[in-house]
Structures are given as C-alpha cells and as structure tokens.
Motif scaffolding. Structure first.
Motif, PDB file in Angstrom:
ATOM      1  N   VAL A   1     154.808  23.786  97.452  1.00  0.00           N
ATOM      2  CA  VAL A   1     156.086  24.379  97.857  1.00  0.00           C
ATOM      3  C   VAL A   1     156.203  24.431  99.375  1.00  0.00           C
ATOM      4  CG1 VAL A   1     157.474  26.483  97.797  1.00  0.00           C
ATOM      5  CG2 VAL A   1     156.323  25.677  95.717  1.00  0.00           C
ATOM      6  N   THR A   2     155.161  24.866 100.059  1.00  0.00           N
ATOM      7  CA  THR A   2     155.245  25.009 101.513  1.00  0.00           C
ATOM      8  C   THR A   2     155.319  23.653 102.216  1.00  0.00           C
ATOM      9  OG1 THR A   2     152.822  25.175 101.576  1.00  0.00           O
ATOM     10  CG2 THR A   2     154.080  27.228 101.538  1.00  0.00           C
ATOM     11  N   VAL A   3     154.586  22.674 101.726  1.00  0.00           N
ATOM     12  CA  VAL A   3     154.648  21.340 102.342  1.00  0.00           C
ATOM     13  C   VAL A   3     156.017  20.713 102.112  1.00  0.00           C
ATOM     14  CG1 VAL A   3     153.718  19.000 102.239  1.00  0.00           C
ATOM     15  CG2 VAL A   3     152.169  20.954 102.252  1.00  0.00           C
ATOM     16  N   MET A   4     156.585  20.884 100.923  1.00  0.00           N
ATOM     17  CA  MET A   4     157.935  20.379 100.680  1.00  0.00           C
ATOM     18  C   MET A   4     158.947  21.090 101.568  1.00  0.00           C
ATOM     19  SD  MET A   4     157.979  19.887  96.530  1.00  0.00           S
ATOM     20  CE  MET A   4     159.695  19.388  96.560  1.00  0.00           C
ATOM     21  N   THR A   5     158.742  22.373 101.815  1.00  0.00           N
ATOM     22  CA  THR A   5     159.636  23.102 102.721  1.00  0.00           C
ATOM     23  C   THR A   5     159.545  22.552 104.137  1.00  0.00           C
ATOM     24  OG1 THR A   5     159.327  25.093 101.375  1.00  0.00           O
ATOM     25  CG2 THR A   5     160.251  25.390 103.577  1.00  0.00           C
ATOM     26  N   TYR A   6     158.338  22.206 104.567  1.00  0.00           N
ATOM     27  CA  TYR A   6     158.158  21.671 105.919  1.00  0.00           C
ATOM     28  C   TYR A   6     158.907  20.356 106.094  1.00  0.00           C
ATOM     29  CZ  TYR A   6     155.855  19.599 109.953  1.00  0.00           C
ATOM     30  OH  TYR A   6     155.606  18.998 111.158  1.00  0.00           O
ATOM     31  N   PHE A   7     158.946  19.529 105.056  1.00  0.00           N
ATOM     32  CA  PHE A   7     159.600  18.227 105.153  1.00  0.00           C
ATOM     33  C   PHE A   7     161.059  18.266 104.698  1.00  0.00           C
ATOM     34  CE2 PHE A   7     155.170  16.734 105.078  1.00  0.00           C
ATOM     35  CZ  PHE A   7     155.209  15.871 106.155  1.00  0.00           C
ATOM     36  N   PHE A   8     161.604  19.449 104.487  1.00  0.00           N
ATOM     37  CA  PHE A   8     163.004  19.561 104.074  1.00  0.00           C
ATOM     38  C   PHE A   8     163.857  19.727 105.328  1.00  0.00           C
ATOM     39  CE2 PHE A   8     166.744  21.586 102.137  1.00  0.00           C
ATOM     40  CZ  PHE A   8     166.948  20.712 101.081  1.00  0.00           C
ATOM     41  N   PHE A   9     164.554  18.653 105.712  1.00  0.00           N
ATOM     42  CA  PHE A   9     165.305  18.641 106.961  1.00  0.00           C
ATOM     43  C   PHE A   9     166.815  18.656 106.744  1.00  0.00           C
ATOM     44  CE2 PHE A   9     161.388  16.106 107.901  1.00  0.00           C
ATOM     45  CZ  PHE A   9     160.751  17.096 108.645  1.00  0.00           C
ATOM     46  N   SER A  10     167.263  18.984 105.549  1.00  0.00           N
ATOM     47  CA  SER A  10     168.701  18.966 105.285  1.00  0.00           C
ATOM     48  C   SER A  10     169.432  20.093 106.005  1.00  0.00           C
ATOM     49  CB  SER A  10     168.969  19.054 103.778  1.00  0.00           C
ATOM     50  OG  SER A  10     168.417  17.934 103.109  1.00  0.00           O
ATOM     51  N   PHE A  11     168.744  21.171 106.312  1.00  0.00           N
ATOM     52  CA  PHE A  11     169.356  22.260 107.068  1.00  0.00           C
ATOM     53  C   PHE A  11     168.309  22.836 108.011  1.00  0.00           C
ATOM     54  CE2 PHE A  11     167.697  24.017 103.134  1.00  0.00           C
ATOM     55  CZ  PHE A  11     166.942  25.090 103.572  1.00  0.00           C
ATOM     56  N   GLU A  12     168.796  23.534 109.024  1.00  0.00           N
ATOM     57  CA  GLU A  12     167.900  24.104 110.023  1.00  0.00           C
ATOM     58  C   GLU A  12     167.121  25.279 109.441  1.00  0.00           C
ATOM     59  OE1 GLU A  12     168.119  25.884 114.596  1.00  0.00           O
ATOM     60  OE2 GLU A  12     169.931  25.223 113.525  1.00  0.00           O
ATOM     61  N   HIS A  13     165.859  25.371 109.829  1.00  0.00           N
ATOM     62  CA  HIS A  13     165.003  26.451 109.337  1.00  0.00           C
ATOM     63  C   HIS A  13     165.271  27.718 110.150  1.00  0.00           C
ATOM     64  CE1 HIS A  13     161.897  23.285 107.731  1.00  0.00           C
ATOM     65  NE2 HIS A  13     163.069  23.228 107.137  1.00  0.00           N
ATOM     66  N   ARG A  14     166.320  28.437 109.780  1.00  0.00           N
ATOM     67  CA  ARG A  14     166.668  29.657 110.505  1.00  0.00           C
ATOM     68  C   ARG A  14     166.069  30.900 109.871  1.00  0.00           C
ATOM     69  NH1 ARG A  14     173.136  28.707 111.875  1.00  0.00           N
ATOM     70  NH2 ARG A  14     172.844  26.825 113.184  1.00  0.00           N
ATOM     71  N   SER A  15     165.948  30.898 108.564  1.00  0.00           N
ATOM     72  CA  SER A  15     165.407  32.068 107.878  1.00  0.00           C
ATOM     73  C   SER A  15     163.924  32.226 108.192  1.00  0.00           C
ATOM     74  CB  SER A  15     165.617  31.926 106.368  1.00  0.00           C
ATOM     75  OG  SER A  15     164.936  32.950 105.671  1.00  0.00           O
TER      76      SER A  15
END
Length: 208
Positions: free
Chosen positions: A145-159
């Motif tokens: 889950v965390t690695v997929m989150t790191y490579f998820f660039f569809s929106f800015e990581h603001r949260s």
C-alpha cells in the motif's frame, strides 16, 4: 609441462589480465577483453547453429524434405533490406510484426507470472493465525500500500496521511533496493573468491 598445468596457466593469466583493470586502463586488459568478446561471440554462434537452426530449420528442410522452411531464410534476409533505402520498408514491416508478436507473448507471460502474485498479496490480517504469520502479512500489505502510494502521481500529496504513507513507502523501497544490491555484491564476491582460490589453490601438480 602437462596439459592441465598449461590450461591453469592460461586461465590464471586471463584472470590477472582482466583484473588489471582495477589498477588502470591498459593494453593487456584491452587484448584479453577483445579475446573474451570474440570467444563469446563464436560460442554464441555455434550454440545458435547446433541447438536452434540445425535441429529446427536445416534438418527438417534438408533431411525431412520440408522445403517450405526455405521461406524462413527469405524472411530472415529481408531484415538486411534496412541497408537499402528503396527496400527498407520490408525490414520495418518485419520488425513491426515481431514487436507485435513479442508484445503479445510478453503480456501473456506477464499475466501468468504476476497476476497470481497480485492475488496472493491479498493476505488475511484478522484470521486466527499464529502471531508471526499475521505480522508477516501485515508487513507485506503495508509495504504494498505505501509503495503504491509513493508512485501515485495523479494528485499532489497534500494530506499528511498520504505524505506519511508515501514517505514510508520510499523508505521501504530503499530497504528493498539495499537488500537487492547487497545480494548482488555477495554474488560478485563469491565469483571473486572462487577466482582467488583458483589462482592460489587450483594449480595442478607439475608432471611430465
């Protein structure tokens, strides 16, 4: 000097010549590098003929009378039309066909190899399992889950949650890459250890 000693001496000389690159670039290393590349190329061609072309193409065509296999030679020669601007379209057509076939075969292999792995990554976290099994499953799920989150660039990581998850995924990636690099270094060290042993202990007895 017997044959075994001569072979050992040649192998030892080749090993030292290749290792001489650790000191600096030199003509001896270049010479043995070219010798190695030439031997590897010749060996590859011989394997290609004896294990691929001879049993799968030449023997059926010349020995079994399956003459349509001659068209395989014609198709293969069409690749060389790339050197003639007038007929270069033939080589491009063949390359496009092979790339399409390769893509289909690769996708089939990818699906067979990785889809079961993806399904196996959905591990239970609450079933009555031994504690070490639940901990292992938790580590695997959190890593995915965390690695997929790191490579998820569809929106800015603001949260903060998303940023924290992505940061943890990055650290887990670094740990995995470090383990892979460490295993690679150990494999290279094993090869180096064997060559050193060969130089020091592998010398055969001197005979006549």
């Amino acid at each position: 000097m017997n044959l075994d000693l001569a072979i050992w001496a040649l192998a030892a000389l080749s090993t030292l010549a290749i290792f001489s690159i650790l000191y600096r670039e030199n003509p001896v290393y270049r010479l043995f590098e070219h010798i190695f590349i030439g031997l590897a190329t010749g060996y590859g061609i011989s394997i290609l003929w004896t294990q691929v072309l001879l049993p799968n193409w030449w023997t059926p065509m010349a020995g079994d009378g399956k003459w349509p296999w001659i068209f395989a030679l014609v198709v293969g020669l069409m690749f060389y039309t790339i050197y003639t601007p007038r007929y270069a379209w033939m080589s491009r057509l063949l390359m496009a066909t092979l790339m399409g076939m390769s893509a289909g075969i690769f996708f089939q292999g990818f699906a067979r190899l990785y889809i079961p792995q993806l399904a196996a990554s959905f591990l239970p976290l609450v079933q009555p399992e031994p504690p070490y099994v639940l901990f292992r499953n938790l580590v695997i799920v959190v890593t995915i889950v965390t690695v997929m989150t790191y490579f998820f660039f569809s929106f800015e990581h603001r949260s903060k949650v998303v940023r924290g998850s992505a940061s943890l995924g990055r650290w887990l990636l670094m740990i995995a890459f470090g383990a892979i690099f460490g295993s690679t270094v150990m494999a290279r060290m094993a090869l180096l250890t064997y060559r050193i042993w060969y130089l020091l202990q592998g010398r055969p007895e001197i005979g006549t």
